[in-house]
Scaffold this active site. Structure first.
Site, short mmCIF file in Angstrom:
data_model
loop_
_atom_site.label_atom_id
_atom_site.label_comp_id
_atom_site.label_asym_id
_atom_site.label_seq_id
_atom_site.Cartn_x
_atom_site.Cartn_y
_atom_site.Cartn_z
N LYS A 70 0.84 -1.20 0.00
CA LYS A 70 0.00 0.00 0.00
C LYS A 70 0.87 1.24 0.00
O LYS A 70 1.80 1.35 0.80
CB LYS A 70 -0.88 0.00 1.27
CG LYS A 70 -1.89 1.14 1.31
CD LYS A 70 -3.11 0.80 0.52
CE LYS A 70 -4.00 2.02 0.28
NZ LYS A 70 -3.54 2.86 -0.85
N LYS A 94 4.57 2.57 8.51
CA LYS A 94 3.42 3.45 8.76
C LYS A 94 2.14 2.62 8.94
O LYS A 94 1.39 2.82 9.90
CB LYS A 94 3.28 4.39 7.55
CG LYS A 94 2.39 5.57 7.77
CD LYS A 94 2.26 6.40 6.48
CE LYS A 94 3.57 7.02 6.03
NZ LYS A 94 3.40 7.98 4.92
N LYS A 106 5.35 1.88 -2.87
CA LYS A 106 5.37 3.27 -3.34
C LYS A 106 5.78 3.29 -4.80
O LYS A 106 6.54 2.43 -5.26
CB LYS A 106 6.39 4.08 -2.54
CG LYS A 106 6.24 5.59 -2.69
CD LYS A 106 5.00 6.06 -1.95
CE LYS A 106 5.14 7.42 -1.36
NZ LYS A 106 4.35 7.60 -0.15
N THR A 190 -4.53 13.34 5.82
CA THR A 190 -3.11 13.45 6.17
C THR A 190 -2.91 14.61 7.15
O THR A 190 -2.30 14.44 8.23
CB THR A 190 -2.25 13.65 4.91
OG1 THR A 190 -2.54 12.59 4.00
CG2 THR A 190 -0.78 13.67 5.22
N ASN A 221 -1.60 19.88 -0.07
CA ASN A 221 -2.75 19.25 0.59
C ASN A 221 -2.52 18.97 2.08
O ASN A 221 -3.38 19.28 2.91
CB ASN A 221 -3.10 17.96 -0.16
CG ASN A 221 -4.31 17.28 0.42
OD1 ASN A 221 -5.33 17.93 0.65
ND2 ASN A 221 -4.21 16.01 0.69
N SER A 350 -7.30 5.75 3.52
CA SER A 350 -7.23 4.90 2.33
C SER A 350 -7.70 3.48 2.68
O SER A 350 -8.42 2.83 1.92
CB SER A 350 -5.80 4.81 1.80
OG SER A 350 -5.51 5.89 0.94
N1 GLU Z 1 0.94 8.97 -0.13
C1 GLU Z 1 0.39 8.87 1.20
C2 GLU Z 1 1.46 8.50 2.20
O1 GLU Z 1 2.63 8.73 1.98
C3 GLU Z 1 -0.85 8.00 1.26
C4 GLU Z 1 -0.65 6.56 0.88
C5 GLU Z 1 -1.93 5.75 0.78
O2 GLU Z 1 -3.00 6.30 1.03
O3 GLU Z 1 -1.83 4.57 0.45
O4 GLU Z 1 1.19 8.03 3.27
#
Ligand code: GLU
Length: 418
Positions: A70, A94, A106, A190, A221, A350
């Site tokens: 994810k 995370k 990622k 976030t 954002n 998410s």
């Molecule tokens: N890009 C965001 C992060 O770095 C969200 C990632 C997601 O929602 O999967 O946490």
């Protein structure tokens, strides 16, 4: 940007530091320092003038021990293989610290989206989605937005995937708009976790958030939503910056009006409530109660850290402090709420979006925010418990101790095969 620490090396040193405080075997720690696989691909895309351009792109699947990979996809000229690998590792820890059943991944495309038309960006995105198609899926790998991507790109990826697979699978990607199966509260999530984590930290440190001064570096954002929400909690936002520069008013300014100014002119610089124009560095070193770095990696290196005067830092960005900066701040007793917790609201909502997609049943914004708060508060409590139990000097290390232990448990419990 300050000194260029390699983000993948930063990730590995954070893991090594935490590993000295936990009872996980060295060979398992070794596994947890590297991605399981990385896709590197070259996208050939037709531009509006009929010529072809090649774009390098990556997807790193770091760890799937706790669930499907994810993490977001970013569009930025500085995207690199090591950056994507690091970011996918941070996603792994995370999702573990907020205890959601997902792994870490990622992706990124080396592109400056400002230089391309909307139809060119759509072709770039759909070409990347086609490359990703065999790797992603709601039970395999679930991408999301990141720097310079949002609902529009997520909707394109969902549509490309569903068309090629001849299916309906909204949970293949999160961060979609509501009409495409997105979740209430995802856009704000976030920034919301950044301020919830700050609220918990202030409480823990016996500091008053009411009237506390705040500086926000980065007004995208995450940054601007954090500024808006912390203002609503009674704190005073005195400084903010974006890539063009910074604004300052010792009595505070209205974060929403500053955002309106940015929407109209392209930058917060020139916003009328600002008393003084300042630099990005001024924002990072301002004498405030709370600093929110909300831009890119390596914003604060060791030199700049010497000049930091904030008491608490809540990391809305991924990797804004180099490990050397972290050490300096530890010596100065700055309480740093690490990115893997402070910005985990995005991936947590998410996760809620993915759950709603699978259930085909959608929640109210109130329910989303309430569930999010529960995950962030629990994660902060777990961090503090470990911080105290192990007598640690750095909250980041405590967060990694909790997260690594959880990932290692999943790996070890599943046994060896073949
Ligand atoms: N890009 C965001 C992060 O770095 C969200 C990632 C997601 O929602 O999967 O946490």
């Amino acid at each position: 940007m300050a000194e260029d620490a390699n983000p993948f090396e930063s990730l590995q040193s954070q893991i090594d530091e935490a590993a000295t405080h936990i009872d996980v075997a060295d060979d398992v720690i070794e596994r947890l320092k590297y991605p399981e696989r990385v896709l590197e691909t070259n996208l050939t895309v037709e531009l509006d003038d009929g010529t072809l351009e090649r774009f390098k792109a990556f997807r790193s699947q770091f760890n799937g021990d706790r669930g499907p990979y994810k993490g977001g996809i970013r569009y930025h000229p500085q995207v690199s293989r090591d950056e994507v690998k690091a970011l996918s590792g941070w996603m792994t820890y995370k999702t573990a610290i907020v205890d959601i059943p997902l792994g870490g991944g990622k992706g990124g495309i080396v592109i400056d989206p400002d230089n391309y038309s909307e139809s060119e960006l759509e072709r770039v995105t759909r070409t990347f989605a086609t490359e990703l198609r065999p790797l992603i899926g709601e039970d395999r790998d679930v991408p999301a937005p990141d720097v310079n991507t949002g609902q529009r790109e997520m909707n394109w990826i969902k549509d490309t995937y569903e068309t090629l697979e001849n299916t309906t699978e909204p949970g293949v990607i999160t961060g979609k708009n509501l009409a495409s199966g997105g979740s209430e509260g995802r856009v704000e999530a976030t920034g919301r976790s950044t301020v919830l984590a700050a609220r918990e930290a202030f409480d823990y440190l016996d500091k008053d958030l009411e009237g506390a001064t705040v500086a926000v570096q980065g007004y995208g954002n995450a940054g601007w939503i954090a500024a808006k929400l912390i203002d609503e909690m009674g704190a005073t936002v005195v400084a903010a910056s974006d890539s063009s520069g910074g604004i300052y008013n010792p009595d505070g300014f209205d974060p929403v009006a500053a955002k309106d100014h940015k929407n109209e002119t392209g930058s917060i610089v020139g916003y009328e409530e600002s008393e003084e124009e300042i630099t990005n560095e001024d924002v990072l070193t301002m004498d405030v109660d709370l600093l929110i770095p909300a831009a890119l990696e390596n914003a604060i290196d060791a030199d700049l850290a010497e000049a930091v005067e904030a008491d608490v830092i809540s990391e809305a960005a991924n990797g804004p402090l180099t490990p050397a900066a972290d050490e300096v701040l530890e010596g100065k007793d700055v309480f740093v709420i690490p990115d893997i917790l402070a910005n985990a609201g995005g991936v947590t909502v998410s996760y809620f979006e993915w759950v709603q997609n699978r259930d085909r049943f959608y929640w109210s914004e109130e329910k989303v925010n309430e569930e999010l708060e529960g995950h962030i508060v629990n994660a902060f409590d777990a961090l503090v418990e470990t911080y105290e139990e192990h007598n640690l000097d750095n909250p980041r290390t405590a967060a990694y101790v909790v997260a690594i232990q959880r990932v290692a448990n999943s790996f070890e419990e599943s046994g060896s095969w073949p």
